[in-house]
Scaffold this motif. Structure first.
Motif, PDB file in Angstrom:
ATOM      1  N   MET A   1      33.994  31.692  41.583  1.00 32.95           N
ATOM      2  CA  MET A   1      34.321  33.123  41.629  1.00 32.95           C
ATOM      3  C   MET A   1      33.181  33.976  41.073  1.00 32.95           C
ATOM      4  N   ARG A   2      32.441  33.459  40.117  1.00 32.66           N
ATOM      5  CA  ARG A   2      31.267  34.204  39.638  1.00 32.66           C
ATOM      6  C   ARG A   2      30.230  34.302  40.759  1.00 32.66           C
ATOM      7  N   TRP A   3      30.083  33.241  41.526  1.00 29.65           N
ATOM      8  CA  TRP A   3      29.187  33.234  42.689  1.00 29.65           C
ATOM      9  C   TRP A   3      29.680  34.223  43.743  1.00 29.65           C
ATOM     10  N   ALA A   4      30.981  34.218  44.017  1.00 31.59           N
ATOM     11  CA  ALA A   4      31.558  35.149  44.995  1.00 31.59           C
ATOM     12  C   ALA A   4      31.306  36.599  44.567  1.00 31.59           C
ATOM     13  N   LEU A   5      31.460  36.854  43.283  1.00 31.59           N
ATOM     14  CA  LEU A   5      31.235  38.193  42.756  1.00 31.59           C
ATOM     15  C   LEU A   5      29.798  38.650  43.036  1.00 31.59           C
ATOM     16  N   GLU A   6      28.866  37.737  42.970  1.00 29.08           N
ATOM     17  CA  GLU A   6      27.463  38.064  43.271  1.00 29.08           C
ATOM     18  C   GLU A   6      27.231  38.313  44.757  1.00 29.08           C
ATOM     19  N   MET A   7      28.016  37.673  45.608  1.00 31.07           N
ATOM     20  CA  MET A   7      27.840  37.843  47.054  1.00 31.07           C
ATOM     21  C   MET A   7      28.606  39.036  47.613  1.00 31.07           C
ATOM     22  N   ASP A   8      29.572  39.551  46.873  1.00 33.21           N
ATOM     23  CA  ASP A   8      30.426  40.628  47.366  1.00 33.21           C
ATOM     24  C   ASP A   8      29.679  41.862  47.870  1.00 33.21           C
ATOM     25  N   PRO A   9      28.586  42.300  47.237  1.00 38.68           N
ATOM     26  CA  PRO A   9      27.933  43.511  47.747  1.00 38.68           C
ATOM     27  C   PRO A   9      27.561  43.427  49.232  1.00 38.68           C
ATOM     28  N   ALA A  10      27.176  42.270  49.716  1.00 37.12           N
ATOM     29  CA  ALA A  10      26.847  42.131  51.141  1.00 37.12           C
ATOM     30  C   ALA A  10      28.092  42.319  52.000  1.00 37.12           C
ATOM     31  N   ASN A  11      29.232  41.778  51.561  1.00 34.99           N
ATOM     32  CA  ASN A  11      30.497  41.965  52.288  1.00 34.99           C
ATOM     33  C   ASN A  11      30.885  43.447  52.304  1.00 34.99           C
ATOM     34  N   ILE A  12      30.706  44.101  51.184  1.00 36.07           N
ATOM     35  CA  ILE A  12      31.060  45.513  51.073  1.00 36.07           C
ATOM     36  C   ILE A  12      30.157  46.350  51.973  1.00 36.07           C
ATOM     37  N   THR A  13      28.872  46.071  51.964  1.00 32.61           N
ATOM     38  CA  THR A  13      27.937  46.783  52.840  1.00 32.61           C
ATOM     39  C   THR A  13      28.309  46.578  54.300  1.00 32.61           C
ATOM     40  N   ALA A  14      28.791  45.395  54.639  1.00 33.54           N
ATOM     41  CA  ALA A  14      29.187  45.099  56.019  1.00 33.54           C
ATOM     42  C   ALA A  14      30.467  45.825  56.415  1.00 33.54           C
ATOM     43  N   GLY A  15      31.297  46.200  55.435  1.00 31.98           N
ATOM     44  CA  GLY A  15      32.499  46.947  55.769  1.00 31.98           C
ATOM     45  C   GLY A  15      33.785  46.476  55.126  1.00 31.98           C
ATOM     46  N   GLU A  16      33.731  45.477  54.259  1.00 29.02           N
ATOM     47  CA  GLU A  16      34.944  45.022  53.572  1.00 29.02           C
ATOM     48  C   GLU A  16      35.190  45.862  52.328  1.00 29.02           C
ATOM     49  N   GLU A  17      36.451  46.011  51.980  1.00 30.33           N
ATOM     50  CA  GLU A  17      36.836  46.542  50.682  1.00 30.33           C
ATOM     51  C   GLU A  17      37.371  45.352  49.896  1.00 30.33           C
ATOM     52  N   ILE A  18      36.818  45.111  48.711  1.00 34.28           N
ATOM     53  CA  ILE A  18      37.194  43.936  47.927  1.00 34.28           C
ATOM     54  C   ILE A  18      37.743  44.383  46.582  1.00 34.28           C
ATOM     55  N   ARG A  19      38.866  43.794  46.227  1.00 36.27           N
ATOM     56  CA  ARG A  19      39.477  44.053  44.926  1.00 36.27           C
ATOM     57  C   ARG A  19      39.807  42.738  44.241  1.00 36.27           C
ATOM     58  N   TYR A  20      39.836  42.797  42.916  1.00 35.75           N
ATOM     59  CA  TYR A  20      40.162  41.646  42.084  1.00 35.75           C
ATOM     60  C   TYR A  20      41.401  41.955  41.245  1.00 35.75           C
ATOM     61  N   LEU A  21      42.208  40.933  41.057  1.00 34.71           N
ATOM     62  CA  LEU A  21      43.368  41.055  40.189  1.00 34.71           C
ATOM     63  C   LEU A  21      43.474  39.785  39.350  1.00 34.71           C
ATOM     64  N   PRO A  22      43.354  39.914  38.025  1.00 35.59           N
ATOM     65  CA  PRO A  22      43.540  38.731  37.182  1.00 35.59           C
ATOM     66  C   PRO A  22      44.942  38.154  37.398  1.00 35.59           C
ATOM     67  N   ARG A  23      44.995  36.847  37.448  1.00 38.73           N
ATOM     68  CA  ARG A  23      46.260  36.155  37.714  1.00 38.73           C
ATOM     69  C   ARG A  23      47.361  36.593  36.743  1.00 38.73           C
ATOM     70  N   GLN A  24      47.010  36.786  35.470  1.00 39.73           N
ATOM     71  CA  GLN A  24      48.027  37.173  34.497  1.00 39.73           C
ATOM     72  C   GLN A  24      48.582  38.577  34.773  1.00 39.73           C
ATOM     73  N   ALA A  25      47.841  39.416  35.489  1.00 38.30           N
ATOM     74  CA  ALA A  25      48.324  40.753  35.841  1.00 38.30           C
ATOM     75  C   ALA A  25      49.316  40.704  37.004  1.00 38.30           C
ATOM     76  N   ALA A  26      49.374  39.568  37.669  1.00 38.18           N
ATOM     77  CA  ALA A  26      50.298  39.420  38.805  1.00 38.18           C
ATOM     78  C   ALA A  26      51.637  38.836  38.368  1.00 38.18           C
ATOM     79  N   THR A  27      51.864  38.738  37.060  1.00 39.29           N
ATOM     80  CA  THR A  27      53.149  38.236  36.591  1.00 39.29           C
ATOM     81  C   THR A  27      54.236  39.180  37.057  1.00 39.29           C
ATOM     82  N   GLY A  28      55.364  38.635  37.355  1.00 36.77           N
ATOM     83  CA  GLY A  28      56.443  39.438  37.894  1.00 36.77           C
ATOM     84  C   GLY A  28      56.414  39.489  39.410  1.00 36.77           C
ATOM     85  N   THR A  29      55.330  38.982  39.978  1.00 36.94           N
ATOM     86  CA  THR A  29      55.209  38.887  41.431  1.00 36.94           C
ATOM     87  C   THR A  29      55.286  37.424  41.800  1.00 36.94           C
ATOM     88  N   SER A  30      56.111  37.097  42.729  1.00 41.08           N
ATOM     89  CA  SER A  30      56.206  35.725  43.191  1.00 41.08           C
ATOM     90  C   SER A  30      55.094  35.496  44.201  1.00 41.08           C
TER      91      SER A  30
END
Length: 173
Positions: free
Chosen positions: A82-111
């Motif tokens: 995931m640290r590697w992915a974070l470094e590659m994300d700018p190219a995806n964003i420049t190409a047209g993706e919107e990328i967001r991150y959510l820590p697993r512990q913040a997804a509690t309450g969601t199945s």
């Protein structure tokens, strides 16, 4: 579930106004990434030319009006992958993706569902397939209304809570 071809997968982007990708794993074992990832772990620079096919595809689809979004549910501290992915994300964003991150512990309450997916608009669900060793094995058309509703609810709940790439990158330093 019906496995689909690469051409079928790509055609769905042309038909959709929104393509939403959910990633639940902290590490992916993608054959094309094995060597570049190993080099990154060793600190060897990469020109990322091997990513041009995907980035060009995303650019074309985004230019034609399809919104492409990627949500990564991550365990913190981040895995090497995931640290590697974070470094590659700018190219995806420049190409047209919107990328967001959510820590697993913040997804509690969601199945959280069991599998990664691509959700096209509100009505087409593809599940990511994986081999027993964790290698990717393509995608399958889920064609299950209950499963579709589950993934749509997860998207609608978690996407707004997730942190956009630039903010997450700053916070993770």
């Amino acid at each position: 579930m019906r496995p689909i071809t690469g051409a079928e997968f790509e055609s769905l982007f042309q038909l959709a106004t929104r393509a939403w990708h959910l990633e639940l794993r902290d590490t992916y074992r993608v054959v094309e990434e094995d060597e570049p990832f190993a080099k990154w772990l060793q600190g060897i620079p990469d020109d990322y030319a091997w990513r041009e096919g995907w980035l060009s595809f995303v650019h074309g689809v985004a230019d034609n009006g399809t919104q492409i979004q990627r949500l990564r549910i991550v365990t913190e501290p981040l895995s090497d992958y995931m640290r590697w992915a974070l470094e590659m994300d700018p190219a995806n964003i420049t190409a047209g993706e919107e990328i967001r991150y959510l820590p697993r512990q913040a997804a509690t309450g969601t199945s959280l569902p069991a599998e990664d997916c691509w959700l096209f608009d509100d009505d087409k669900l593809l599940l990511s397939l994986f081999q027993p060793d964790g290698r990717g094995a393509g995608y399958a058309d889920a064609n299950d209304p209950e499963l579709l509703a589950t993934y749509r609810a997860v998207r609608d709940q978690l996407w707004p809570q997730a942190t956009p790439y630039a903010q997450y990158r700053l916070a993770s330093r």
